[in-house]
Design a protein around this motif. Structure first.
Motif, mmCIF file in Angstrom:
data_model
loop_
_atom_site.group_PDB
_atom_site.id
_atom_site.type_symbol
_atom_site.label_atom_id
_atom_site.label_comp_id
_atom_site.label_asym_id
_atom_site.label_seq_id
_atom_site.Cartn_x
_atom_site.Cartn_y
_atom_site.Cartn_z
ATOM 1 N N LEU A 1 9.433 -100.033 -6.181
ATOM 2 C CA LEU A 1 9.185 -99.481 -4.791
ATOM 3 C C LEU A 1 10.203 -100.190 -3.819
ATOM 4 O O LEU A 1 10.504 -99.475 -2.733
ATOM 5 N N TYR A 2 10.770 -101.240 -4.131
ATOM 6 C CA TYR A 2 12.028 -101.858 -3.254
ATOM 7 C C TYR A 2 12.910 -100.844 -3.323
ATOM 8 O O TYR A 2 13.576 -100.692 -2.177
ATOM 9 N N GLY A 3 13.452 -100.479 -4.188
ATOM 10 C CA GLY A 3 14.427 -99.618 -4.358
ATOM 11 C C GLY A 3 14.244 -98.089 -3.754
ATOM 12 O O GLY A 3 15.147 -97.518 -3.210
ATOM 13 N N GLU A 4 13.145 -97.607 -4.144
ATOM 14 C CA GLU A 4 12.801 -96.319 -3.899
ATOM 15 C C GLU A 4 12.248 -95.902 -2.620
ATOM 16 O O GLU A 4 12.444 -94.959 -1.822
ATOM 17 N N ARG A 5 11.526 -97.137 -1.939
ATOM 18 C CA ARG A 5 10.959 -96.896 -0.553
ATOM 19 C C ARG A 5 11.269 -97.878 0.425
ATOM 20 O O ARG A 5 11.743 -97.542 1.587
ATOM 21 N N VAL A 6 11.488 -99.021 0.164
ATOM 22 C CA VAL A 6 11.886 -100.081 1.153
ATOM 23 C C VAL A 6 13.180 -100.007 1.598
ATOM 24 O O VAL A 6 13.455 -99.719 2.727
ATOM 25 N N ILE A 7 14.274 -100.015 0.593
ATOM 26 C CA ILE A 7 15.539 -99.895 1.134
ATOM 27 C C ILE A 7 15.885 -98.629 2.103
ATOM 28 O O ILE A 7 16.280 -99.079 3.204
#
Length: 343
Positions: free
Chosen positions: A329-335
């Motif tokens: 989720l951090y890589g795909e959406r947060v960043i």
């Protein structure tokens, strides 16, 4: 912003639990950390940091070895410590280990040097805790010379002098990127500027904006030295799930156990749910849905004017599968969302 924002992840290799709820062997946890870093690389995360500890609840005592294993399975992500406890190590060996990591990773190695908030390494390696500050100051002085000169002439109080001593391997294309980790000491901020090194702020409690005076001090110190300031980064804990409620409910039990275990060693009272919620709402705990975490990171980045944000995604015994979902989720959406918000 004048520099590209980098968004990274940190772990201390917290010992996680298996399906039966029992702690996994530390060897298994280390292999899981490698898998987590490989996923972060695949998803475009900029940096992956591994902390150093020497205790039962954290699996990693040699970050550079774990990072070398990660380097062999990744292609682009920057790799570094979070942090290396320089006070209880030898600066020459630290330099050699990280310059070797730089070689095997094709120039992706970094090191974050700190005095360490945990002190178990001092008796383990035969150092006096009463010399906590003096050891770090002297060893940093030597390390700063090592990253800038092919050979070093140096004298200190805690080791024999060096006379025109070359240290190998040298880094191939650029000096080893070296950050100073700071937990809130003005003297440490000024020290980083004096050695012309980037600053990594460990913000693990309270409103991140309370660190603004340290950012100002860092810039003022560089101004007085007549040099442009180096980058500033932030390291803070966090956890991402599909919804705010899910993230808080999944994180809370393990975060509390970790916080209470460490707090008992330091004389802190047990953490209550209200304190946890306050940190999640207004403090330095970045927990929630991708949108919530992205907004909170962007707010901190803009308020402090930093060039890197590193989220410590592991917390206590949270299982590996949940950590992998958090990283995804951090890589795909947060960043991507943070980059939109910051501009």
């Amino acid at each position: 912003m004048t520099q590209t924002l980098e968004l990274g992840l940190d772990t201390f290799g917290d010992v996680t639990t298996g399906p039966d709820g029992a702690p996994l062997p530390q060897a298994r946890v280390i292999r899981d950390v490698v898998a987590e870093a490989v996923l972060a690389d695949q998803l475009g995360v900029d940096f992956f940091g591994v902390g150093e500890h020497h205790r039962v609840d954290f699996a990693v005592s040699s970050p550079e070895i774990v990072l070398a294993a990660i380097a062999g399975q990744t292609s682009r992500i920057k790799l570094g410590s979070a942090v290396t406890v320089l006070s209880s190590d030898d600066p020459i060996r630290v330099f050699q280990r990280f310059s070797t990591l730089d070689a095997v990773s094709n120039g992706r190695a970094e090191v974050i040097l700190g005095r360490g908030s945990f002190t178990e390494s001092f008796p383990l390696f035969g150092f006096e805790l009463s010399q906590y500050d003096q050891l770090f100051e002297e060893k940093l002085d030597l390390f700063a010379a090592l990253i800038r000169q092919p050979s070093v002439t140096w004298r200190g109080a805690f080791r024999p002098p060096l006379v025109d001593q070359a240290v190998f391997p040298q880094t191939e294309s650029a000096p080893l990127k070296t950050w100073i980790g700071v937990g809130g000491s003005p003297e440490s901020v000024v020290r980083a500027a004096r050695y012309d090194l980037p600053l990594m702020l460990a913000i693990i409690g309270g409103d991140p904006k309370r660190f603004a005076p340290y950012v100002d001090l860092y810039h003022r110190a560089f101004g007085e030295l007549g040099r442009p300031a180096r980058p500033i980064g932030v390291h803070s804990p966090g956890y991402v799930a599909d919804t705010d409620e899910q993230a808080r409910e999944e994180l809370w039990p393990d975060y509390k156990r970790m916080r209470d275990r460490i707090g008992a060693e330091r004389g802190w009272p047990p953490m209550g749910r209200a304190e946890f919620e306050a940190e999640a709402d207004h403090g330095s705990l970045y927990v929630g849905s991708p949108e919530t975490v992205a907004h909170k990171i962007a707010t901190t980045v803009q308020a402090l004017g930093v060039q890197r944000f590193q989220m410590k995604y592991s917390a206590g015994s949270l299982p590996h599968d949940k950590l992998m979902r958090c990283i995804a989720l951090y890589g795909e959406r947060v960043i991507p969302r943070v980059r939109e918000l910051v501009g």
